[in-house]
Design an enzyme around this catalytic site. Structure first.
Site, PDB file in Angstrom:
ATOM      1  CG  ASP A  36      -1.630   1.245   1.468  1.00  0.00           C
ATOM      2  OD1 ASP A  36      -2.392   1.648   0.573  1.00  0.00           O
ATOM      3  OD2 ASP A  36      -1.438   1.874   2.529  1.00  0.00           O
TER       4      ASP A  36
ATOM      5  CG  ASP B  11      -1.643   7.792   0.764  1.00  0.00           C
ATOM      6  OD1 ASP B  11      -0.721   8.620   0.718  1.00  0.00           O
ATOM      7  OD2 ASP B  11      -2.522   7.691  -0.112  1.00  0.00           O
TER       8      ASP B  11
ATOM      9  CG  ASP C  28      -1.805   2.322   6.475  1.00  0.00           C
ATOM     10  OD1 ASP C  28      -1.973   1.962   5.289  1.00  0.00           O
ATOM     11  OD2 ASP C  28      -2.262   3.383   6.937  1.00  0.00           O
TER      12      ASP C  28
END
Length: 216
Positions: free
Chosen positions: A10, A12, A167
């Protein structure tokens, strides 16, 4: 410990410390349109989704025309008005180099649009490390497995040989839906307890800690 042929990241909150900027930009865009201002936690909970999916969650009372104005307001905030720093997390480039030296292919699967992803890949000079990428413009929003399945097909890697790093619970659920292993990072949108709900093989607290879970 498994040997992986592909690690998918991922963006961000996983590679780039941009959660704070996303929060303040979405809040400022809401203020500019006199909409209810979402809380920081509410915004953290949509990070990883496509912008259309995110706005549907944050502003369910608004119609498509308002969402279009929000998207434009968010874009202006992010690119022009908001000066919140969004550096790479410490150790990210060293991690990518180390993984490449192990012969592992690298890819990105992100809720960003293609133009936004290309911009940050270029500005951070990380584009040279990745063999492929998928954005929210090119596949269904997380937690749909479509981004990962497309990457597996393009790079000719079996699901059992791929690992997703993210995250957000959306990243980990996407991995579960695609049948690939996942590792959560607890320094982005969601904490360790939230990430554990998706049963990742591990939750780490710094990028370089990932190397402890990769067979050499």
């Amino acid at each position: 410990m498994k040997q992986y042929e592909l690690v998918i990241f991922d963006w961000d909150g996983t590679l780039m410390d941009s959660v704070g900027k996303i929060v303040t930009c979405l809040q400022s865009a809401a203020v500019s349109l006199e909409l209810a201002v979402p809380t920081e936690q509410a915004i953290r909970d949509i990070i990883g989704l496509s912008i259309d999916e995110a706005l549907a969650v944050l502003h369910p009372e608004s119609d498509h025309s308002v969402h279009a104005k929000m998207k434009e307001g968010y874009r202006i905030q992010y690119l022009e008005l908001n000066n919140t720093p969004s550096p790479l997390f410490h150790g990210v480039e060293d991690l990518l180099i180390e993984l490449q030296q192990l012969g592992i292919k690298l890819a990105v699967a992100t809720g960003k649009g293609r133009s936004g992803l290309d911009r940050v890949l270029t500005s951070t000079e990380l584009d040279r490390h990745f063999s492929a990428s998928r954005s929210a413009d090119e596949a269904s929003s997380k937690p749909s497995p479509e981004m990962i399945l497309q990457l597996l097909n393009e790079l000719e890697v079996e699901a059992s040989k791929a690992l997703m790093i993210g995250d957000s619970i959306h990243d980990l659920n996407m991995a579960n839906n695609a049948g690939v292993d996942a590792i959560g990072v607890d320094y982005g949108a969601h904490n360790k307890e939230r990430l554990a709900l998706a049963n990742p093989i591990a939750v780490i607290s710094s990028p370089l800690e990932l190397l402890h879970h990769i067979s050499r």
